[in-house]
Design an enzyme around this catalytic site. Structure first.
Site, PDB file in Angstrom:
ATOM      1  N   LYS A 134      -7.968  39.127 -67.089  1.00  0.00           N
ATOM      2  CA  LYS A 134      -7.095  38.426 -67.751  1.00  0.00           C
ATOM      3  C   LYS A 134      -8.116  38.418 -68.696  1.00  0.00           C
ATOM      4  O   LYS A 134      -7.140  38.549 -70.069  1.00  0.00           O
ATOM      5  CB  LYS A 134      -7.924  36.939 -67.740  1.00  0.00           C
ATOM      6  CG  LYS A 134      -8.851  36.147 -68.429  1.00  0.00           C
ATOM      7  CD  LYS A 134      -9.313  34.748 -67.516  1.00  0.00           C
ATOM      8  CE  LYS A 134      -9.375  33.612 -68.825  1.00  0.00           C
ATOM      9  NZ  LYS A 134      -9.525  32.351 -68.827  1.00  0.00           N
ATOM     10  N   HIS A 290      36.754  42.457 -53.304  1.00  0.00           N
ATOM     11  CA  HIS A 290      35.671  41.097 -52.839  1.00  0.00           C
ATOM     12  C   HIS A 290      34.929  40.872 -51.918  1.00  0.00           C
ATOM     13  O   HIS A 290      35.180  39.933 -51.667  1.00  0.00           O
ATOM     14  CB  HIS A 290      36.745  40.564 -53.273  1.00  0.00           C
ATOM     15  CG  HIS A 290      37.647  40.581 -54.625  1.00  0.00           C
ATOM     16  ND1 HIS A 290      36.853  40.028 -55.634  1.00  0.00           N
ATOM     17  CD2 HIS A 290      38.994  40.477 -54.987  1.00  0.00           C
ATOM     18  CE1 HIS A 290      37.509  40.118 -57.089  1.00  0.00           C
ATOM     19  NE2 HIS A 290      39.132  40.168 -56.396  1.00  0.00           N
TER      20      HIS A 290
END
Length: 533
Positions: A134, A290
């Site tokens: 932090k 595909h």
């Protein structure tokens, strides 16, 4: 500058501490780490001396103290913060080096007790990591040994200039990595605890709980490999992510040797081709279009396997994805180079093969090491996104053996037909449902995929074989699921099949068996289906 060191995994920590000491960095440490550093002759201050409190509760409480978290969280550019530190006799900490208790590896061990799992949940470590991360503008947070070289490189460079500090860019990157690590750690704890079938009456120090296969909350983390130009279609955005620890032999471990950037569809099709080809023990080639195999074959060499696979459906192979499970040599490369190929994958490429593709700069060459042992080494779990939810299942890793086949007809398959049935069944597993696959002599001759009707898949497989001028006489057929009626069987037999593999399990099994006997063909039941949607 002061550094607080508290690590479970002590790989490289002595060398790092020595390097920090050489730069004049003060060392603070805890328990076993402090002892290790002191034994190496390093001047180290124990955390207990800093806080004025001894380590308590078998080490559960040692760093949860204002003199630790104040030194990490205080903003150096805020006078009120610095005044508070001065008032309470707290010194700042500029570098935190922490790795957490080994929770993940502990619960992965067979027979792990609930007590061991709980004891390996780190509390003070994550709290310090969050504090330092932090306050990244003032504190560097190091959570993995792989970060040590970059940290030391910057400290040495700035020390030479009289500063000894990390850049904002590196501190922020370390902060992001730290929060990612905490997320991974907490996710692993949540996954474990929410999978435990808790039985209070069995609770003891030796209690090994039963665990559900699927946890009450599912947490999974991935690391971004790259942003993609677009997704399945050009108006969609996409990115490629990999597992934190990719399985050996998986697509995510591959290295692209040349060619354009992989697209979303390239990656999806390449995975289908690679997973299929690596399931064969002998030299094999798989061509995918595909997401469906349009040609699969085994051969004595990469060239032979490719030549046979290409024959199945040369039209669909145009612009396809090709995978080999053997190194590509010059002969195979020259054959492949005659067609338009999007991606070519193999465990390796000879220097001559690479030279063949040197002028084809757009062809994507992928080198992927095979797993240590052959077989269908795949993800343990498979996911599918649905509206506001996720479907999760164990992967379809079933491998059919000859002993699994139940012959249900009067006619018995020949040894050659049984061999081809195993090949056809392996291919059908990777064809979208409904799947019908004609094979003979270790190659596909007709593939019908993705139809709403199994009858239509059978017809399409026959049509494709005819278009490729391939005879289906005396072929074997694999159907990924049972024939619900005899009509599908009638079509494949009319096309030339003499032996069929299907799961069985239909209400009309006997009708289909009777039809096979009527035609004089052999049929085996596998007892397992391979739906692939």
């Amino acid at each position: 500058m002061r550094a607080l060191i508290s690590v479970s995994d002590k790989t490289g920590i002595v060398e790092l501490a020595k390097a920090l000491h050489a730069l004049g960095v003060g060392l603070i440490s805890t328990g076993g780490t402090a002892k290790l550093l002191a034994d190496q002759g390093l001047p180290v201050t124990e955390v207990a001396e800093v806080t004025g409190f001894p380590e308590m509760l078998d080490g559960r409480v040692k760093t949860l103290h204002p003199k630790v978290h104040g030194g990490l969280l205080a903003r150096r550019d805020t006078p009120e913060h610095m005044a508070a530190l001065k008032a309470h006799g707290i010194d700042t900490i500029e570098l935190l080096i922490v790795n957490l208790y080994p929770f993940e590896s502990t619960v992965a061990k067979p027979g792990c007790t609930l007590a061991d799992a709980i004891e390996n949940i780190d509390i003070g470590g994550p709290a310090m990591v969050r504090s330092a991360a932090k306050n990244w503008k003032d504190v560097g947070i190091v959570t993995d040994a792989s970060q040590y070289p970059a940290v030391m490189a910057e400290l040495k460079a700035t020390h030479a200039q009289g500063q000894c500090k990390l850049s904002d860019k590196l501190r922020f990157a370390l902060s992001v990595a730290a929060f990612n690590r905490i997320s991974q750690y907490d996710g692993a704890i949540s996954n474990y605890l929410s999978s435990v079938n808790f039985e209070a009456e069995k609770l003891s120090e030796t209690y090994v709980p039963e665990r559900a296969q699927f946890s009450g909350q599912f947490n999974e983390q991935y690391v971004k490999v790259q942003d993609l130009r677009y997704g399945e279609n050009s108006h969609q955005q996409a990115a490629w992510y990999r597992d934190l620890a990719p399985a050996s032999g998986s697509l995510a471990t591959g290295v692209q040797l040349q060619g354009k950037e992989l697209s979303y569809n390239n990656i999806a099709d390449a995975d289908a081709a690679w997973e299929c080809v690596k399931s064969f023990e002998t030299s094999a080639c798989v061509i995918v279009k595909h997401a469906n195999p349009c040609g699969v074959a085994v051969g004595a060499s990469a060239l032979e396997a490719y030549s046979k696979a290409f024959q199945t459906d040369p039209t669909s192979a145009f612009g396809g994805i090709i995978a080999f499970n053997r190194p590509v040599d010059k002969a195979a490369a020259e054959a492949v180079s005659k067609q338009f190929v999007e991606v070519l994958m193999a465990p390796d490429f000879s220097a001559e093969a690479l030279e063949v593709f040197k002028s084809k700069v757009n062809v994507r060459l992928m080198k992927i090491a095979l797993p240590a042992s052959y077989g269908n080494v795949r993800n343990a779990l498979e996911t599918k996104r649905v509206g506001s939810g996720l479907l999760l299942q164990s992967a379809d890793n079933h491998e059919l053996a000859l002993a699994d086949m139940k012959i249900v007809t009067v006619k018995q398959p020949t040894p050659a037909e049984l061999h081809d049935l195993l090949f056809a069944w392996k291919v059908a597993k990777f064809v979208k449902s409904n799947a019908i696959v004609f094979c003979k002599d270790g190659m596909t001759l007709g593939v019908g995929a993705g139809q709403m009707s199994r009858l239509d898949s059978a017809r399409i497989a026959s049509i494709k074989a005819e278009a490729a001028q391939l005879s289906l006489q005396n072929t074997v057929v694999a159907s990924d699921a049972f024939f619900p009626f005899r009509d599908g069987l009638d079509v494949v037999v009319e096309a030339g099949a003499t032996c069929v593999a299907q799961p069985g399990g239909s209400m009309r099994d006997q009708e289909v068996i009777d039809a096979a006997n009527e035609h004089g063909v052999a049929m085996v039941f596998t007892g397992v289906r391979h739906f692939r949607h």
